[in-house]
Scaffold this motif. Structure first.
Motif, PDB file in Angstrom:
ATOM      1  N   SER A  52       0.828  -1.204   0.000  1.00  0.00           N
ATOM      2  CA  SER A  52       0.000   0.000   0.000  1.00  0.00           C
ATOM      3  C   SER A  52       0.862   1.254   0.000  1.00  0.00           C
ATOM      4  CB  SER A  52      -0.920   0.022   1.228  1.00  0.00           C
ATOM      5  OG  SER A  52      -1.807  -1.051   1.185  1.00  0.00           O
ATOM      6  N   LEU A 103       3.902   1.530  -1.141  1.00  0.00           N
ATOM      7  CA  LEU A 103       4.535   1.649  -2.454  1.00  0.00           C
ATOM      8  C   LEU A 103       3.566   2.200  -3.494  1.00  0.00           C
ATOM      9  CD1 LEU A 103       6.626  -1.644  -2.552  1.00  0.00           C
ATOM     10  CD2 LEU A 103       7.469   0.703  -2.289  1.00  0.00           C
ATOM     11  N   ILE A 104       2.335   1.735  -3.455  1.00  0.00           N
ATOM     12  CA  ILE A 104       1.332   2.214  -4.405  1.00  0.00           C
ATOM     13  C   ILE A 104       1.028   3.690  -4.152  1.00  0.00           C
ATOM     14  CG2 ILE A 104      -1.098   2.009  -5.078  1.00  0.00           C
ATOM     15  CD1 ILE A 104      -0.750  -1.046  -4.623  1.00  0.00           C
ATOM     16  N   GLY A 147       2.953   5.869  -2.733  1.00  0.00           N
ATOM     17  CA  GLY A 147       4.130   6.647  -3.105  1.00  0.00           C
ATOM     18  C   GLY A 147       4.244   6.820  -4.599  1.00  0.00           C
ATOM     19  N   ARG A 148       3.849   5.828  -5.356  1.00  0.00           N
ATOM     20  CA  ARG A 148       3.952   5.892  -6.811  1.00  0.00           C
ATOM     21  C   ARG A 148       2.870   6.791  -7.403  1.00  0.00           C
ATOM     22  NH1 ARG A 148       5.507   2.179 -11.536  1.00  0.00           N
ATOM     23  NH2 ARG A 148       7.431   2.070 -10.379  1.00  0.00           N
ATOM     24  N   THR A 149       1.665   6.717  -6.841  1.00  0.00           N
ATOM     25  CA  THR A 149       0.572   7.512  -7.386  1.00  0.00           C
ATOM     26  C   THR A 149       0.621   8.958  -6.910  1.00  0.00           C
ATOM     27  OG1 THR A 149      -0.898   6.852  -5.586  1.00  0.00           O
ATOM     28  CG2 THR A 149      -0.976   5.547  -7.610  1.00  0.00           C
ATOM     29  N   GLY A 150       1.259   9.219  -5.795  1.00  0.00           N
ATOM     30  CA  GLY A 150       1.374  10.581  -5.283  1.00  0.00           C
ATOM     31  C   GLY A 150       0.147  11.017  -4.518  1.00  0.00           C
TER      32      GLY A 150
END
Length: 60
Positions: A40, A42-43, A45-48
């Motif tokens: 969660s 990581l997701i 962090g990637r989506t902002g």
């Protein structure tokens, strides 16, 4: 005296096995919870984050 100790030890084995099985299942579940938490993060962090979303307010 030695035979009595062996008998007690033999009776305790199923209970110890049950305790170990419960602990193993709890550990298995907590491992997957930790994995889901990391995934969660990581997701997210990637989506902002949304830009300037402002404070969350309740309707009056």
């Amino acid at each position: 005296m030695g035979a009595a100790r062996g008998a007690v030890r033999d009776r305790a084995r199923p209970a110890a096995a049950a305790v170990c099985a419960v602990l193993w299942r709890l550990e298995f579940a907590s491992t997957w919870c930790a994995f889901a938490a990391v995934a969660s993060l990581l997701i997210l962090g990637r989506t902002g984050r949304p830009e300037a979303a402002g404070p969350v307010t309740r309707p009056a």
